[in-house]
Design a protein around this motif. Structure first.
Motif, mmCIF file in Angstrom:
data_model
loop_
_atom_site.group_PDB
_atom_site.id
_atom_site.type_symbol
_atom_site.label_atom_id
_atom_site.label_comp_id
_atom_site.label_asym_id
_atom_site.label_seq_id
_atom_site.Cartn_x
_atom_site.Cartn_y
_atom_site.Cartn_z
ATOM 1 N N GLY A 1 0.813 -1.211 0.000
ATOM 2 C CA GLY A 1 0.000 0.000 0.000
ATOM 3 C C GLY A 1 0.845 1.258 0.000
ATOM 4 N N VAL A 2 1.919 1.243 0.781
ATOM 5 C CA VAL A 2 2.814 2.409 0.813
ATOM 6 C C VAL A 2 3.496 2.592 -0.545
ATOM 7 N N VAL A 3 3.952 1.496 -1.137
ATOM 8 C CA VAL A 3 4.613 1.568 -2.450
ATOM 9 C C VAL A 3 3.638 2.083 -3.505
ATOM 10 N N ALA A 4 2.401 1.555 -3.502
ATOM 11 C CA ALA A 4 1.397 2.002 -4.472
ATOM 12 C C ALA A 4 1.057 3.476 -4.262
ATOM 13 N N GLY A 5 1.005 3.899 -2.997
ATOM 14 C CA GLY A 5 0.740 5.311 -2.715
ATOM 15 C C GLY A 5 1.845 6.216 -3.241
ATOM 16 N N ALA A 6 3.112 5.773 -3.066
ATOM 17 C CA ALA A 6 4.236 6.563 -3.576
ATOM 18 C C ALA A 6 4.210 6.607 -5.109
ATOM 19 N N ALA A 7 3.865 5.483 -5.725
ATOM 20 C CA ALA A 7 3.774 5.452 -7.194
ATOM 21 C C ALA A 7 2.646 6.357 -7.683
ATOM 22 N N PHE A 8 1.537 6.388 -6.949
ATOM 23 C CA PHE A 8 0.424 7.267 -7.301
ATOM 24 C C PHE A 8 0.870 8.734 -7.297
ATOM 25 N N LEU A 9 1.582 9.139 -6.252
ATOM 26 C CA LEU A 9 2.052 10.523 -6.174
ATOM 27 C C LEU A 9 3.028 10.837 -7.314
ATOM 28 N N VAL B 1 3.052 9.435 -10.331
ATOM 29 C CA VAL B 1 2.270 9.553 -11.563
ATOM 30 C C VAL B 1 1.541 10.892 -11.615
ATOM 31 N N GLU B 2 0.979 11.297 -10.483
ATOM 32 C CA GLU B 2 0.241 12.563 -10.469
ATOM 33 C C GLU B 2 1.173 13.764 -10.636
ATOM 34 N N ARG B 3 2.411 13.626 -10.177
ATOM 35 C CA ARG B 3 3.365 14.736 -10.292
ATOM 36 C C ARG B 3 3.907 14.857 -11.711
ATOM 37 N N ARG B 4 4.095 13.721 -12.389
ATOM 38 C CA ARG B 4 4.772 13.737 -13.684
ATOM 39 C C ARG B 4 3.864 13.465 -14.871
ATOM 40 N N GLY B 5 2.620 13.018 -14.603
ATOM 41 C CA GLY B 5 1.715 12.696 -15.694
ATOM 42 C C GLY B 5 1.302 13.930 -16.476
ATOM 43 N N GLY B 6 0.982 13.718 -17.749
ATOM 44 C CA GLY B 6 0.604 14.838 -18.600
ATOM 45 C C GLY B 6 -0.781 15.380 -18.298
ATOM 46 N N ASP B 7 -1.672 14.545 -17.781
ATOM 47 C CA ASP B 7 -3.042 14.977 -17.521
ATOM 48 C C ASP B 7 -3.557 14.275 -16.268
ATOM 49 N N PRO B 8 -2.986 14.581 -15.101
ATOM 50 C CA PRO B 8 -3.338 13.867 -13.875
ATOM 51 C C PRO B 8 -4.746 14.197 -13.403
ATOM 52 N N MET B 9 -5.397 13.229 -12.752
ATOM 53 C CA MET B 9 -6.732 13.489 -12.223
ATOM 54 C C MET B 9 -6.659 14.297 -10.926
ATOM 55 N N MET B 10 -5.496 14.267 -10.253
ATOM 56 C CA MET B 10 -5.305 15.049 -9.035
ATOM 57 C C MET B 10 -3.984 15.815 -9.146
ATOM 58 N N PRO B 11 -3.961 16.906 -9.908
ATOM 59 C CA PRO B 11 -2.711 17.672 -10.066
ATOM 60 C C PRO B 11 -2.204 18.169 -8.714
ATOM 61 N N LEU B 12 -0.986 17.803 -8.372
ATOM 62 C CA LEU B 12 -0.465 18.158 -7.056
ATOM 63 C C LEU B 12 -0.226 19.651 -6.904
ATOM 64 N N ALA B 13 -0.189 20.374 -8.034
ATOM 65 C CA ALA B 13 0.012 21.825 -7.949
ATOM 66 C C ALA B 13 -1.109 22.510 -7.185
ATOM 67 N N ILE B 14 -2.291 21.898 -7.143
ATOM 68 C CA ILE B 14 -3.406 22.529 -6.445
ATOM 69 C C ILE B 14 -3.149 22.610 -4.949
ATOM 70 N N PHE B 15 -2.256 21.740 -4.435
ATOM 71 C CA PHE B 15 -1.940 21.757 -3.013
ATOM 72 C C PHE B 15 -0.934 22.849 -2.651
ATOM 73 N N SER B 16 -0.531 23.647 -3.639
ATOM 74 C CA SER B 16 0.337 24.787 -3.318
ATOM 75 C C SER B 16 -0.407 25.828 -2.488
ATOM 76 N N SER B 17 -1.728 25.794 -2.499
ATOM 77 C CA SER B 17 -2.528 26.663 -1.643
ATOM 78 C C SER B 17 -2.515 26.108 -0.222
ATOM 79 N N ARG B 18 -1.950 26.864 0.703
ATOM 80 C CA ARG B 18 -1.884 26.426 2.109
ATOM 81 C C ARG B 18 -3.279 26.240 2.680
ATOM 82 N N GLN B 19 -4.185 27.128 2.287
ATOM 83 C CA GLN B 19 -5.559 27.032 2.780
ATOM 84 C C GLN B 19 -6.228 25.753 2.280
ATOM 85 N N PHE B 20 -6.034 25.416 1.023
ATOM 86 C CA PHE B 20 -6.628 24.212 0.458
ATOM 87 C C PHE B 20 -6.080 22.964 1.153
ATOM 88 N N THR B 21 -4.785 22.910 1.357
ATOM 89 C CA THR B 21 -4.179 21.762 2.035
ATOM 90 C C THR B 21 -4.709 21.621 3.452
#
Length: 508
Positions: A255-263, A265-285
């Motif tokens: 589960g930990v390995v799959a979670g790390a792989a998920f992150l 993919v989301e960081r480097r994928g061309g069209d991620p379903m959960m773009p990690l850039a959205i977490f740059s908002s401190r309020q959103f996080t």
């Protein structure tokens, strides 16, 4: 595949028109059956365990198999609707959900039941995002806020009645009919949706990425698979840790390995379903951390309370379901006022006070044991719990949507919804392990009561952590919506306050 809206969908719908009312009915029924699948099952768990002579782990998986696929695939479900047509995916979800519900009702053994529950969650992930997206895309802007308000209100009533009606069915024809109950409105909704609901597709969303933006409709199958796999493995490890030995440990590592792989993919994928850039908002996080704490605590609370009232207090299923009604009634009556108050006062106060009040309600449940009085013991705890939920749920939505650009409002809402469901999933898996609840604990009122007494402080502690995060990380100033600069990703899954921050416009 044709992605163009049907010709009749070009004119915005009005609530006063027949087609608008039929569309609203279809979306209310669609979202309602998913809520029903979440709320009606807890009441049936003791009877399911008795009929199959099953341990506590089976009862956990009966809840978690549904929540697992629903939480893991809900973002992908929204993307599928945006890409291939929201009505088309919505109808597919209805049929899928209905068939899976019937399979649950006919299940000859626990393995079949759990597998069918997982399929139910897949159907829910397909139709849930589309229900509100159809309203957002189809109704005239002047009618959209009222339509979303009606959608949320009637859906809430369905969720409130779920445990009550489920209890009546469990005490009457049997627990299997609770699943038939979920299938019937889904099937009735199909011809209504095909005849009256206009088709619509999404336009590219804009996601902030540093100084620029990325545009696209997320269609991220690897991310969805890895996210669901990580949740599944972690849930298995927690549920089976007591007896699973090396298999449970291997599942946890996987589960930990799959979670790390998920992150990754989301960081480097061309069209991620959960773009990690959205977490740059401190309020959103921060809001999502609060969401994890609140829904982990409340998810464990409602799972165990439904069992406590039946196993320890001795309520029949109908009475246990009816006992929950005051909590939901408070939310239906006052949540919109709490959202308005949060806009005026800012997010810090309600998101600090609300979880603390919920935690107090959980601690009051420690008085609920053998021979407990409903009026003097159960009702006060549930009223305090309901008051806390009123204070926290709508302000969470307001704060979430104010923390991102309006063009990302739907994406933010989808992430938050998935986080809430995942938190409840992990809580139901972990709590029995943490409080030493054995596989046969639900067969003994004394053993279950002792475990319940250890679990409520843990649930309340999660709410205290959420309050601390809100107090330290959220701003004190009033919450104001950000201006809209583009098209809203249309599969919002939160209460009607969402509509105050989203408007469909052409992408600039």
């Amino acid at each position: 595949m044709n992605r163009s809206p049907a010709p009749e969908s070009t004119a915005p719908l009005r609530i006063t028109g027949a087609r608008g009312r039929w569309t609203l009915l279809a979306t209310v029924l669609g979202s309602g059956v998913v809520l029903l699948g979440s709320t009606v099952t807890n009441i049936a768990l003791p009877r399911i365990g008795q009929d199959f002579d099953a341990g506590l782990g089976v009862l956990q998986w009966t809840v978690n198999a549904y929540m697992l696929t629903l939480a893991g695939l809900i973002l992908l479900g929204g993307s599928l609707g945006d890409r291939f047509g929201r009505r088309r995916v919505f109808v597919l979800g209805l049929v899928w959900f209905a068939v899976a519900s019937l399979l649950c009702g006919l299940a000859p053994d626990t393995t079949t039941l759990i597998a069918a529950r997982a399929l139910q969650g897949v159907g829910g992930a397909l139709l849930t995002p589309g229900s509100l997206a159809i309203i957002e895309a189809s109704f005239h802007p002047d009618d959209r806020p009222r339509a979303i308000g009606l959608w949320s209100g009637f859906g809430g009533i369905g969720a409130a009645l779920g445990p009550f009606v489920g209890g009546w069915l469990v005490d009457g024809p049997g627990w299997r009919w609770t699943f038939v109950l979920s299938a019937v409105p889904a099937l009735l909704c199909v011809p209504v949706a095909l005849r009256h609901v206009p088709e619509s597709v999404g336009t590219p969303r804009q996601v902030a990425a540093g100084a620029g933006t990325r545009r696209g409709i997320g269609f991220d199958v690897p991310g969805a698979v890895l996210g669901a796999l990580a949740l599944a493995l972690v849930t298995y490890a927690l549920t089976e840790a007591r007896d699973g030995g090396t298999v449970a440990v291997a599942a946890a590592v996987g589960g930990v390995v799959a979670g790390a792989a998920f992150l990754r993919v989301e960081r480097r994928g061309g069209d991620p379903m959960m773009p990690l850039a959205i977490f740059s908002s401190r309020q959103f996080t921060a809001v999502n951390v609060v969401t994890l704490c609140v829904y982990a605590g409340t998810g464990g609370f409602f799972f165990l309370t439904a069992l406590q009232l039946q196993i320890v207090v001795g309520y029949p299923a109908l009475a246990a379901g009816a006992a929950m009604l005051p909590n939901t009634a408070l939310m239906l009556l006052f949540s919109s006022h709490a959202g308005t108050l949060a806009q005026r006062l800012g997010p810090r106060a309600p998101l600090t006070v609300g979880p603390l009040v919920c935690g107090a309600g959980m601690l009051l449940m420690l008085r609920v044991g053998p021979g407990a009085s409903y009026v003097h013991d159960v009702l006060p705890a549930l009223l305090v719990m309901g008051a806390g939920m009123v204070v926290v749920v709508a302000p969470l939505t307001v704060t979430l949507l104010a923390s991102v650009d309006a063009s990302n409002a739907g994406l933010a809402s989808g992430i938050n919804n998935a986080a809430a469901r995942a938190a409840g999933l992990v809580s139901v898996a972990a709590l029995p392990l943490l409080v030493g609840m054995g596989p046969e604990a639900y067969r003994s009122d004394a053993a279950f009561d002792a475990s319940f007494g250890r679990a409520m402080p843990l649930c309340a502690g999660l709410l205290v952590v959420g309050a601390a995060v809100a107090f330290s990380a959220l701003r004190r100033s009033a919450t104001a919506p950000r201006p809209s600069h583009g098209h809203t990703h249309g599969w919002l899954m939160e209460p009607p306050l969402v509509s105050r921050f989203t408007r469909h416009q052409a992408v600039e």
